[in-house]
Every structure is written in C-alpha cells, then in structure tokens.
Design an enzyme around this catalytic site. Structure first.
Site, PDB file in Angstrom:
ATOM      1  CG  ASP A 128      -1.976   1.110   1.141  1.00  0.00           C
ATOM      2  OD1 ASP A 128      -2.222   1.621   0.034  1.00  0.00           O
ATOM      3  OD2 ASP A 128      -2.526   1.486   2.202  1.00  0.00           O
ATOM      4  CG  ASP A 157      -1.775   6.498   7.349  1.00  0.00           C
ATOM      5  OD1 ASP A 157      -1.991   7.171   6.331  1.00  0.00           O
ATOM      6  OD2 ASP A 157      -2.066   5.290   7.444  1.00  0.00           O
ATOM      7  CD  GLU A 204      -4.692  10.319   5.607  1.00  0.00           C
ATOM      8  OE1 GLU A 204      -5.249  10.161   4.503  1.00  0.00           O
ATOM      9  OE2 GLU A 204      -4.594   9.395   6.430  1.00  0.00           O
TER      10      GLU A 204
HETATM   11  C1  GLC Z   1      -3.779   6.826   4.424  1.00  0.00           C
HETATM   12  C2  GLC Z   1      -2.774   6.907   3.299  1.00  0.00           C
HETATM   13  C3  GLC Z   1      -3.173   5.994   2.206  1.00  0.00           C
HETATM   14  C4  GLC Z   1      -3.256   4.598   2.755  1.00  0.00           C
HETATM   15  C5  GLC Z   1      -4.158   4.535   3.982  1.00  0.00           C
HETATM   16  C6  GLC Z   1      -3.944   3.262   4.725  1.00  0.00           C
HETATM   17  O1  GLC Z   1      -5.019   7.254   4.058  1.00  0.00           O
HETATM   18  O2  GLC Z   1      -2.679   8.234   2.861  1.00  0.00           O
HETATM   19  O3  GLC Z   1      -2.279   6.058   1.139  1.00  0.00           O
HETATM   20  O4  GLC Z   1      -3.781   3.747   1.772  1.00  0.00           O
HETATM   21  O5  GLC Z   1      -3.865   5.529   4.907  1.00  0.00           O
HETATM   22  O6  GLC Z   1      -2.729   3.300   5.418  1.00  0.00           O
HETATM   23  C1  GLC Z   2     -10.276   6.819   2.788  1.00  0.00           C
HETATM   24  C2  GLC Z   2      -9.783   7.234   4.111  1.00  0.00           C
HETATM   25  C3  GLC Z   2      -8.565   8.095   3.994  1.00  0.00           C
HETATM   26  C4  GLC Z   2      -7.553   7.520   3.024  1.00  0.00           C
HETATM   27  C5  GLC Z   2      -8.158   7.073   1.751  1.00  0.00           C
HETATM   28  C6  GLC Z   2      -7.166   6.311   0.950  1.00  0.00           C
HETATM   29  O1  GLC Z   2     -10.805   7.915   2.143  1.00  0.00           O
HETATM   30  O2  GLC Z   2     -10.782   7.949   4.820  1.00  0.00           O
HETATM   31  O3  GLC Z   2      -7.983   8.192   5.246  1.00  0.00           O
HETATM   32  O4  GLC Z   2      -6.634   8.508   2.674  1.00  0.00           O
HETATM   33  O5  GLC Z   2      -9.252   6.252   2.022  1.00  0.00           O
HETATM   34  O6  GLC Z   2      -7.709   6.080  -0.288  1.00  0.00           O
END
Ligand code: GLC
Ligand code: GLC
Length: 636
Positions: free
Chosen positions: A138, A280, A322
């Site tokens: 990921d 994150d 985030e």
């Molecule tokens: C955050 C990251 C995204 C990732 C997800 C799971 O949203 O920005 O790239 O897939 O977390 O870790």
């Molecule tokens: C969802 C989550 C976000 C993440 C994203 C990754 O929208 O809420 O945290 O960045 O998935 O695609």
C-alpha cells in the site's frame, strides 16, 4: 475520585521506583520538569482510556520509562523558531516525495536537496520508507518494522544523514506515523500468528459473529479489494480487522499494552530526526461495537494522549492530522493539544469541484463554515497528494444551494474520469464501489487540470486554459492561510503515468497513476523554455518566491469576500497596514469581478504581485479567463 491527588500519588510512586540515572543531568532535569507539568493531563487521559483495566497503573509506569528511555541519547531538538510557531510562517513551503520515485534512494534524495532548496522547500514529507511487504505494501503504508528503513531505500544511518542534511538547510523532516495498523509481516503480527496470546491481543482477531456485528455499522474503505472490513485468517481461524488492505491489520488500542508499545515506536521515528509526524488514517483508531468506528470521542482522547507523550519526551515535534472525513470531523482533530497541523481536504476537493462546475458557491459556503481553526494551529493546503480525491463536503451545505450531494459526486467522478463530454480532465477512477457506484479520482495535477488532453489536441487555446487552471489552483494554495504542500512532480507539470498497470503489485491500485518515478527527462522538460512543463514550473517557482518575500502571507486575519459573480473566488488577508486581496476567476470566459470596490479601500492603487502591469483599478473592471490576482495594498 480526587484526580489531582491520585495523579500526584501515582507520579510520586513512579518517580521513586524509576531509575533516571542514565539520562545526562541537564536533559534529565528538563525532562522531569516536563513530566511534572504534563503528567496530570496524561494521567487523566489514560484513566479515560484504560481506567477499567486492573493493571492500568503498570502500563503508566512502563509509559514513563519509555518516555525517559528516549532521553538517554541526544537527539535533534528542533530547528530554531521565531515568536510564533514556525509552521505559521510565510517562509514555509512543503513538498511530499517518495524516496525512490523522487531520488532513487536515500543517497539520491540527499543529492536532490539543492533542487528543493532552490525551489524554497522548508518542509519535506517523506512517504513511508519503513520495511514493508515486498510485492504490495500500500505504497509503504503497511509497515513491517517502524525501526528499520526499507533496505531498497537505504539504511537508518542514511536516513539520519538525510535528516541532518535537511536540517542544515532549514528544511524540516516529516515522517509518517502509521499507527492505525501494521502489516501482517510485523513482528507483532507474526507472534500473534504463532499463537502468542499477548500479541493476539494487539489486534482484533474475532470469531465470525463478532466480526459480523462490528461490520454491520462500518463504512467500506477499499471495496474493490475485499467487501467489508474483515479478513479471514486460516492460521488462527479468526477474522482479522483490516480497514484497508487485507495485509494491513488494525491495532487494538483498547489494550494499553498496544498504546505503550506504539509510543515506543513513535519515539523511534522522532529519534530518526522527524520534526512533524503525519498521523495516518487517524479517524479509525478507536473502535466500539454498534458505531461507525470513525472519529469516536476516544479517538481524540487517544491522539491527545500521544501528543502529551510528545510534549514530555520530544516537545519540538508536532502532529499533522490526516482525516479525510466529513469537514466537521476533520476540524475536531485540530488543536494545540491534538494535531497542530491538518490536511485541508475540504478546500482541496472544492477547488476541483469549482474548476469542473466553474462555480464557487459550494467552495465559499463550505469555507465559511469550516475554514476557521484554533489560533496557533494551521491548515496544510494541498491540491494533489499521493492519494485519490474523495468528494468530502457537508451535504447539508450543498443541499441549501440546491445541489444533491450524491448526484453531484457522481457528476464530479464522471467529469474527472473523462466520461463527461466536454471535460478537460484525464483522471482514473479509484475504488469504484460495486454496490453504490461510489468512486474516487486519481491523476496528477496537470492531467486533471487538462494539460494532458490539451497537449494531445494540439489546440493552443485549450492548452493556455489548462495552464491557467494549474496556476489558479497553485496560486490559491500558496496564498490561502496555511502551509502549502506540493506533491512531487506536480511542480514539474508531470502527467499521468500508466506503467503501474504492468506491475502485479500495483495494477489494482490506480493511485499509482500519479506516483511517477521522476527522471532527468522530467526535470529537463521543466527547465526547457517553451514547454508547458516549463510554464508550470516557472509559475510555481515565482509564486513561491513571492510568498516567501511578503510577510502578509503569514497574516492570520482572513476574510472571504462574496462576489455577485458565481465564477469568482476572492479573499482578504490583513496584517496591520498591509492587505492582500486575492481574486480568482474559475471560468474560461472573461467576467466581472462582482466586488464592491468601496469595500476594499485603496484597491485602485494596489499592485498585483503576480503581474507588475496590473493595478487594482483595471482588474476590478474585468477578469480574464482563469485570471488570478494577488493584490498587495499598503496603507500609509
Ligand atoms: C492513508 C494513506 C493511504 C493509505 C491509507 C492506509 O489514508 O494516505 O495512502 O492507503 O492511509 O494506510
Ligand atoms: C479513505 C480514508 C482516507 C484515506 C483514503 C485512501 O478515504 O478515509 O484516510 O486517505 O481512504 O484512499
């Protein structure tokens, strides 16, 4: 219970039982002062989270030992700041980069520092660079070892050398704190799989009825990967909570052992030289049966508790949130006691919404409600990032404007994936939900704004419009209150890259379309006069320099100006005698600004920072297609 008394008693016991002698005297004194100062709040937070655990107090003691342990060695203690927090400064400009895609590896990245410096970057977010599963991780967000740099990127020593090199040039380093989950190859997960009860309790390993009961109220985040939020694991014969990919196991924070263990990992990131930690997927960290398990009150308590640990162990480090969720919930994470910085997903999404519709009504109405955040905190404004664009706004607000949220999201998805006739965008859909048709959008800034399509058409006017759209978005990002965060390659006008489709570990994840390995050719194109890339790069560089050389870009006073013209976005920033008026036209037609000059005294004489030959007088009569002005007024 008399909390103050209990807290005092607990701290006294911990202090009498803990050996701090390994910490050099000066650091020890400062540490113990900070511990005294913050322990009462820490104690109260821990009681809220873990008060019902019979052994809570043992975990508190282990926590203090963990915080103390971090003081034994000398670590980077932060760059010097001014009177106000550094992240509010006009001199701040951020960029997010993947170590491999931007520099090849850590040493290669060190070689790119002069480029970052010449662009004016002061905040560098390194996408997750920890050891992770080989084929699909990921994008690094499945961490197998927080303490070890992925060997294909380099070594821990090189990361420290990079941090030192950045700090020498006044650039702060931002690392990901991926604390909602680990990869299934993390030592904790492996121990759990081997039957170790302690580590089985680090995760949610559930029997089917319990997993189903939780799943009934959860949102699906990666519906094309797997339906629901659980993955069956044959080895243990249980359903594992996996909000994201099946190999990303959610950590169980209802267990205090997890909290203390993760604090230890967090302090390791700090020891590597991080100045900011990006929290994150923080909305998902606390789970309770029968709820959506997103943004629950205790998620906030938990993050505040982590923050208190920083205040005690590494006070120069800040958190960035985030939270890509409903705007009201995004704002709940922002505070001096929680996350001092936060991505601004609302503004990001609505910039794109305004470009597609040529209307700024939803942008204005939404910012009016959500843009103000507590003093001393900041938005991190961005246009694109490594993730997809999700259309998060408040449907009650769009409803009042006569916009049906669901229909409008459908339109935006069609528009940005080029399925809507007349669209300028070359985006790619992400995570199209087979049940409800929902999806999100991927693509680079230039490709989504039309540079790719216009380039292919050979039509100079379309290209001109596309380049102006790029400048419009970048120029708003750089002038709104907040710390602007560029995404690698967008400053060079990089286009979508479809080569990920050939890589089996990436093909299913269309976010890779905007995660291009930048090559010398990309830098050369941006440096070659006459190319669209050059125009994007020079516009960007010029705007960054302007931002950095005018203190008004640090002004906190902010006012949205409502124009009579639905295509116009305008705002004021003020600082003593200085005013900045930004006006943007989101349409490809010339239009009236629709602003009352009387409301902006002195505007006639104002100078446009973006074009030396425009004064306020002319611009208030007519705005060119996709015009962007930064009027600077200085009253006597
Ligand atoms: C955050 C990251 C995204 C990732 C997800 C799971 O949203 O920005 O790239 O897939 O977390 O870790
Ligand atoms: C969802 C989550 C976000 C993440 C994203 C990754 O929208 O809420 O945290 O960045 O998935 O695609």
């Amino acid at each position: 219970m008399d909390i103050a008394y209990e807290s005092r008693k607990t701290l006294d016991t911990i202090l009498s039982e803990t050996d701090f002698s390994e910490i050099p005297a000066r650091r020890r004194k400062a540490f113990l002062n900070r511990l005294e100062q913050h322990f009462p709040a820490l104690f109260e937070h821990l009681l809220t989270l873990y008060g019902n655990h019979y052994d809570a107090w043992l975990h508190m003691r282990r926590l203090v030992e963990t915080l103390a342990q971090h003081q034994v060695k000398k670590h980077h203690a932060g760059l010097p700041g001014g009177n106000q927090p550094w992240y509010l400064g006009e001199d701040q400009v951020g960029m997010a980069v993947y170590v491999d895609l931007f520099g090849g590896d850590l040493n290669g990245l060190i070689e790119r520092i002069p480029y970052l410096e010449s662009l004016g970057i002061t905040y560098l977010h390194l996408m997750p660079l920890y050891e992770a599963p080989k084929e699909n991780s990921d994008g690094g967000y499945a961490v197998s070892d927080y303490r070890k740099v992925d060997p294909k990127l380099g070594t821990n020593k090189q990361l420290k050398a990079l941090a030192d090199a950045l700090h020498k040039r006044g650039i702060r380093m931002v690392l990901d704190f991926v604390f909602n989950h680990t990869s299934d190859e993390h030592a904790w997960a492996k121990a759990a799989l081997a039957g170790d009860r302690r580590y089985q309790d680090f995760y949610y390993l559930l029997d089917e009825p319990e997993a189903r009961a939780y799943d009934a109220t959860l949102r699906e985040i990666f519906p094309t990967v797997r339906r629901g939020s659980f993955t069956y694991n044959e080895t243990v014969g249980k359903w594992v909570w996996t909000t994201f990919n099946s190999f990303q196991w959610d950590l169980n924070y209802s267990n205090p052992d997890v909290f203390v263990s993760v604090v230890d990992e967090m302090l390791h990131l700090v020891a590597m030289g991080a100045d900011v930690l990006r929290l994150d997927a923080l909305a998902f960290v606390w789970k309770e049966l029968g709820t959506v398990c997103e943004s629950l009150p205790k998620a906030h308590t938990l993050i505040q508790t982590f923050n208190l640990c920083l205040r005690i162990a590494a006070p120069h480090v800040h958190f960035k949130s985030e939270a890509i969720v409903h705007p009201d919930q995004v704002n709940e994470y922002i505070g001096l006691d929680e996350c001092e910085l936060s991505y601004n997903p609302l503004m990001m999404a609505l910039m794109w919404e305004s470009l597609a519709t040529r209307r700024t009504g939803l942008l204005n109405a939404s910012l009016e409600r959500s843009f103000t955040i507590p003093e001393g905190t900041t938005w991190v404004n961005y246009i694109r990032c490594h993730d997809d664009i999700g259309w998060t706004w408040d449907d009650a607000i769009s409803g009042r404007l006569g916009i049906n949220g669901q229909d409008h999201r459908y339109f935006l998805n069609q528009f940005y994936t080029g399925r809507f006739s007349g669209s300028f965008a070359n985006g790619v859909p992400f995570q199209e939900n087979p049940s409800n048709g929902d999806c999100r959008v991927c693509g680079t800034l230039a490709s989504l704004a039309g540079v790719e399509q216009a380039g292919a058409s050979g039509d100079p006017q379309l290209l001109e419009h596309a380049l102006r759209r790029v400048k419009l978005l970048n120029g708003i990002e750089l002038s709104m209150p907040g710390l602007p965060l560029l995404y690698q390659g967008d400053e060079l006008g990089a286009l979508n890259d479809h080569s990920y489709l050939k890589d089996p570990g990436k093909a299913e994840d269309s976010r890779w379309v905007h995660r291009k390995a930048l090559t010398e050719a990309d830098f050369t194109a941006a440096a070659t006069k006459g190319t669209p890339q050059n125009r994007i790069a020079t516009d960007m560089a010029a705007m960054i320099q302007l931002r950095k050389s005018h203190e008004i870009f640090a002004a906190q006073a902010f006012e949205l100006l409502r124009s009579d013209n639905p295509h116009v976005f305008a705002f004021l920033r003020r600082n003593g005698p200085e005013t900045l008026l930004v006006i943007a036209n989101f349409s490809e037609h010339s239009t009236q600004p629709g602003l009352d000059p009387a409301a902006i005294p002195g505007i006639d004489a104002a100078r446009d920072l973006l074009s030396s030959d425009t004064t306020g007088k002319g611009a208030l009569q007519e705005l060119e297609p996709y015009a962007l002005h930064w009027f600077h007024l200085q009253s006597a």
